[in-house]
Structures are given as C-alpha cells and as structure tokens.
Design an enzyme around this catalytic site. Structure first.
Site, PDB file in Angstrom:
ATOM      1  N   HIS A  90       0.871  -1.193   0.000  1.00 39.36           N
ATOM      2  CA  HIS A  90       0.000   0.000   0.000  1.00 39.36           C
ATOM      3  C   HIS A  90       0.899   1.231   0.000  1.00 39.36           C
ATOM      4  O   HIS A  90       1.775   1.367   0.875  1.00 39.36           O
ATOM      5  CB  HIS A  90      -0.862   0.025   1.257  1.00 39.36           C
ATOM      6  CG  HIS A  90      -1.764  -1.167   1.402  1.00 39.36           C
ATOM      7  ND1 HIS A  90      -3.033  -1.207   0.878  1.00 39.36           N
ATOM      8  CD2 HIS A  90      -1.574  -2.363   2.015  1.00 39.36           C
ATOM      9  CE1 HIS A  90      -3.606  -2.375   1.155  1.00 39.36           C
ATOM     10  NE2 HIS A  90      -2.735  -3.091   1.859  1.00 39.36           N
ATOM     11  N   SER A 128      -2.988   1.814  -4.161  1.00 34.70           N
ATOM     12  CA  SER A 128      -3.301   2.987  -3.365  1.00 34.70           C
ATOM     13  C   SER A 128      -4.743   3.414  -3.596  1.00 34.70           C
ATOM     14  O   SER A 128      -5.291   3.245  -4.688  1.00 34.70           O
ATOM     15  CB  SER A 128      -2.356   4.142  -3.714  1.00 34.70           C
ATOM     16  OG  SER A 128      -2.443   5.155  -2.732  1.00 34.70           O
ATOM     17  N   GLU A 148      -8.896 -11.418   6.781  1.00 36.36           N
ATOM     18  CA  GLU A 148      -7.740 -10.835   7.480  1.00 36.36           C
ATOM     19  C   GLU A 148      -7.973 -10.904   8.987  1.00 36.36           C
ATOM     20  O   GLU A 148      -7.028 -10.906   9.771  1.00 36.36           O
ATOM     21  CB  GLU A 148      -7.568  -9.377   7.013  1.00 36.36           C
ATOM     22  CG  GLU A 148      -6.302  -8.707   7.477  1.00 36.36           C
ATOM     23  CD  GLU A 148      -6.155  -7.271   6.977  1.00 36.36           C
ATOM     24  OE1 GLU A 148      -7.020  -6.808   6.198  1.00 36.36           O
ATOM     25  OE2 GLU A 148      -5.185  -6.609   7.381  1.00 36.36           O
TER      26      GLU A 148
HETATM   27  C1  LIG Z   1      -3.958  -2.407  10.429  1.00 36.54           C
HETATM   28  C2  LIG Z   1      -3.058  -3.358   9.777  1.00 36.54           C
HETATM   29  C3  LIG Z   1      -2.542  -4.492  10.574  1.00 36.54           C
HETATM   30  C4  LIG Z   1      -2.767  -3.121   8.507  1.00 36.54           C
HETATM   31  C5  LIG Z   1      -2.363  -4.093   7.518  1.00 36.54           C
HETATM   32  N1  LIG Z   1      -3.478  -4.565   6.836  1.00 36.54           N
HETATM   33  C6  LIG Z   1      -4.279  -3.808   6.040  1.00 36.54           C
HETATM   34  N2  LIG Z   1      -5.536  -4.282   5.892  1.00 36.54           N
HETATM   35  C7  LIG Z   1      -6.432  -3.616   5.151  1.00 36.54           C
HETATM   36  N3  LIG Z   1      -6.160  -2.467   4.523  1.00 36.54           N
HETATM   37  C8  LIG Z   1      -4.931  -1.963   4.635  1.00 36.54           C
HETATM   38  C9  LIG Z   1      -3.926  -2.617   5.396  1.00 36.54           C
HETATM   39  N4  LIG Z   1      -2.803  -1.865   5.302  1.00 36.54           N
HETATM   40  C10 LIG Z   1      -3.115  -0.785   4.519  1.00 36.54           C
HETATM   41  N5  LIG Z   1      -4.404  -0.846   4.143  1.00 36.54           N
HETATM   42  C11 LIG Z   1      -5.148   0.133   3.316  1.00 36.54           C
HETATM   43  O1  LIG Z   1      -4.198   0.989   2.677  1.00 36.54           O
HETATM   44  C12 LIG Z   1      -4.437   2.354   3.040  1.00 36.54           C
HETATM   45  C13 LIG Z   1      -3.122   3.100   3.106  1.00 36.54           C
HETATM   46  O2  LIG Z   1      -2.537   3.189   1.817  1.00 36.54           O
HETATM   47  P1  LIG Z   1      -3.143   4.111   0.647  1.00 36.54           P
HETATM   48  O3  LIG Z   1      -3.651   5.386   1.221  1.00 36.54           O
HETATM   49  O4  LIG Z   1      -4.261   3.315  -0.013  1.00 36.54           O
HETATM   50  O5  LIG Z   1      -1.995   4.324  -0.256  1.00 36.54           O
HETATM   51  C14 LIG Z   1      -5.168   2.259   4.361  1.00 36.54           C
HETATM   52  O6  LIG Z   1      -5.927   3.402   4.626  1.00 36.54           O
HETATM   53  C15 LIG Z   1      -6.032   1.000   4.178  1.00 36.54           C
HETATM   54  O7  LIG Z   1      -7.187   1.317   3.445  1.00 36.54           O
HETATM   55 ZN   LIG Z   2      -2.835  -4.993   2.771  1.00 38.95          ZN
END
Ligand SMILES: CC(C)=CCNc1ncnc2c1ncn2[C@@H]1O[C@H](COP(=O)(O)O)[C@@H](O)[C@H]1O
Ligand SMILES: [Zn+2]
Length: 348
Positions: A20, A100, A205
């Site tokens: 991400h 993203s 998850e």
């Molecule tokens: C809380 C945790 C253990 C995180 C890892 N597991 C995850 N599970 C679901 N969505 C995620 C996770 N890590 C990142 N994201 C998604 O990626 C986003 C951040 O990257 P971006 O803004 O899409 O560029 C977060 O707001 C969320 O929507």
């Molecule tokens: Zn993820």
C-alpha cells in the site's frame, strides 16, 4: 529497519505484489513531509511501529489517518511514490505492484483522478530515470467507503486501464476489515472483473469472515491478500480452502504486518507454513513497509529463519512469484530471464 538483513536476501531479485503506497512511506520520507507541514505537529513515532511493538488493528488503522494528513497534495503524492519506488528498487525488487486508494482533498484541489495521474507520473518518471524496476498500479477500494464509491473507483480504474499503457492493471479491496460487508461491494467487483481488471482482495484478514470470503471467492479473485483465517485450524473451512486451491488463487502473505497487527500470535504460527507446505502459490510481501518498519529482504529472511528454508527454497519462492503477477505473459518471460541472468551473482 528492525533487523540486520543478510546480503543474500538483498541481492535476491524479488517481486512485490502487496504494497500500500501510504503504508510504505519510509522514515526518511516522513521526515521530509513533517518539515513541509510543521503546523500539523505530527511526530515520527505516530507513523511507524518499531521492533517488538504490537498494536491492535484499530490502532494500526489510526496510523494511516496520520499519514494521510501528511500526504494531501499532488506534490506530496509524487514525492512519496517516487521515494517508495526507488526504495523497493534499492532493496532488490525488480517488479512491483503498488496499490493505493485515490483520495480527494477539497482544500488542496487534489481529486481522485489527479491522484491516480500523479502515481502514474511517478512510475513514468522512475522509468525515464532508468530505475531498475518494473512498476504497475492497482487502484484500491477502501471498503469503509461503501458501494457507491466502490463503483466510482471501478469506473476510474477501468478508464485508466485503457489509457495508461498497461500501468493500471487491476483493483485492490482493502481498508478496515471489520467495517462493512463484501456483499454490498459485489456489483462493483463483478463489473471490474467483467471489464478485464485483475482483482486482489483482502480476505479473512480477521476471524469470523467466512461467509464474506465464501461469497467473494465465487468471483473468483485473481489473488488473495492475507487469507489469515481461511483454513479450518483457525476457524475457516476445508471447503473454502478447496476453492482457493482448485482455482489456484495465489496468496499474498505479509509476516511482520500480521504479527505486529496481532492477527497472528507469532512468526512460527504464521499461515505461510500451512499454504507453503501444501505447495500452494504463496508470495511473500510487505503490506506496509513504512508502518511496520520492514522491507521485502527482511520478510524473506524472516520466512527463511522461521520455517527453516534453504537458499534454494528462497530462490524458488521469489522465482515462482513471477507467475502470480498481473502483467501479461511477455513481462513474465522478461522477468524469468532476468532471474536466470542474476542467479550466478546471487549464489556466488
Ligand atoms: C492495520 C493493519 C494491521 C494493517 C495491515 N493490513 C491492512 N488491511 C487492510 N487495509 C490496509 C492494510 N494496510 C493498509 N491498508 C489500506 O491501505 C491504506 C493506506 O494506503 P493508501 O492510502 O491506499 O496508499 C489504508 O488506509 C487502508 O485502506
Ligand atoms: Zn494490505
């Protein structure tokens, strides 16, 4: 970074399929963002989880809110994306699918369209500078935002799939897994699938999402993110496992993310073992290398030391990840050749 990484894992050519963008921002880039926006009073400790630390899932998702405050202009996104791409390249990643969630920020004029355009610009800029990495983009749906936004995101992704010269390949479904239900997002995901977008879905998850996973597996997705609770030993079911196996749906597995986010009790109990032992396509990924203070070399090393993998096993894992990428066959062939060319140097 949490640990010292052996040079073998750094030199190993790697494929990263689950990263991400905003979770991948390094501490160096966070410093630059903080100095651009001192008025936010954000301190470094708020954006990363260090060695031995663990957080609840909810606390982890708060971290993303802080990072999103720091990354809210086209200029920020461009810098962050370029830095992240160069860091993956420096870590030996040869092929990267970045994902993203397009965001709009009324105060800065950022729109979802310009968000996607900016990530594409960053990819093109790295390419023109000759950075040794092939980067593609998956547009993410945040499940928290519901079905209308999901459909809007699919339409945007579809448009960019057709106009980005192969850079936009698919969709990611992510966001807080405890919010919303996949059922409501099915029409959007179905449309995405029908128009040729590849689908990578975060599935199971967290525990007790068997019903949702069963439903979404009927699409079927092209890859699964995490899949932590799919198998029977952890409350999943054999029929769900069978479906994943029959359809040969690769799993994107992120060891440190799951341990620090506390969905897995310790490294040795990670479900990598279950799927890898079965011979099922299992791709080692970082998820959020910035937030979890890791990188892909370190994740490979952790998998090797935890599960007793030889260097040959590790090589095979990185090589077999090529078959799981969303880019077309000619790209797979090029990567396979690259691996052949690099092998003597890595095993010197
Ligand atoms: C809380 C945790 C253990 C995180 C890892 N597991 C995850 N599970 C679901 N969505 C995620 C996770 N890590 C990142 N994201 C998604 O990626 C986003 C951040 O990257 P971006 O803004 O899409 O560029 C977060 O707001 C969320 O929507
Ligand atoms: Zn993820």
């Amino acid at each position: 970074m949490d640990n010292e990484v052996d040079v073998f894992y750094q030199e190993l050519p790697k494929v990263e399929l689950h990263a991400h963008l905003n979770g991948s921002v390094s501490s160096q880039t966070i410093e630059k963002l903080i100095s651009r926006k001192p008025h936010l009073n954000i301190e470094h400790g708020m954006t990363a989880i260090g060695k031995g630390q663990r957080r609840t899932l909810d606390e982890c998702f708060q971290v993303f809110k802080v990072i999103h405050q720091l990354v809210d202009t086209e200029e920020d996104i461009l810098m962050v994306a370029i830095d992240v791409i160069k860091e993956f390249a420096a870590d030996g990643v040869k092929y990267l699918e970045l994902r993203s969630t397009p965001r709009e920020e009324k105060t800065t004029g950022l729109t979802k369209r310009s968000y996607i355009e900016t990530v594409i610009k960053a990819i093109q800029q790295c390419r023109s500078e000759g950075v040794d990495i092939d980067v593609r983009f998956l547009v993410a749906i945040d499940r928290r935002n519901g079905p209308e936004v999901a459909m809007e995101t699919v339409k945007l992704a579809e448009e960019f799939m057709l106009s980005s010269d192969g850079l936009v390949l698919g969709l990611d479904l992510s966001g807080d897994p405890t919010v919303g239900h996949g059922r409501d997002l099915l029409p959007a995901l179905q449309r995405a699938k029908n128009c040729g977008l590849k689908l990578s879905l975060h599935l199971s998850e967290v525990p007790s999402q068997l019903e949702e996973s069963e439903l979404l597996l009927n699409l079927p997705p092209d890859r699964i993110g995490h899949g932590t609770f799919l198998h029977p030993e952890v409350g999943g079911s054999q029929s769900v496992v069978d479906k994943v196996v029959e359809n040969k749906i690769p799993l994107e597995l992120c060891l440190t993310s799951n341990v620090k986010g506390q969905t897995v009790p310790c490294y040795s109990k990670h479900h990598f073992k279950y799927w890898y032992q079965m011979g099922h396509p299992s791709v080692i990924c970082t998820d959020d290398k910035g937030v979890f203070s890791t990188d892909l070399s370190q994740e490979y090393q952790l998998a090797a030391s935890t599960f007793g993998l030889s260097r040959e096993d590790v090589w095979k894992i990185s090589q077999q990840a090529i078959d799981c990428i969303f880019a077309p066959d000619n790209v797979k062939q090029q990567l396979k050749q690259k691996w052949i060319d690099l092998q003597p140097q890595v095993f010197k």
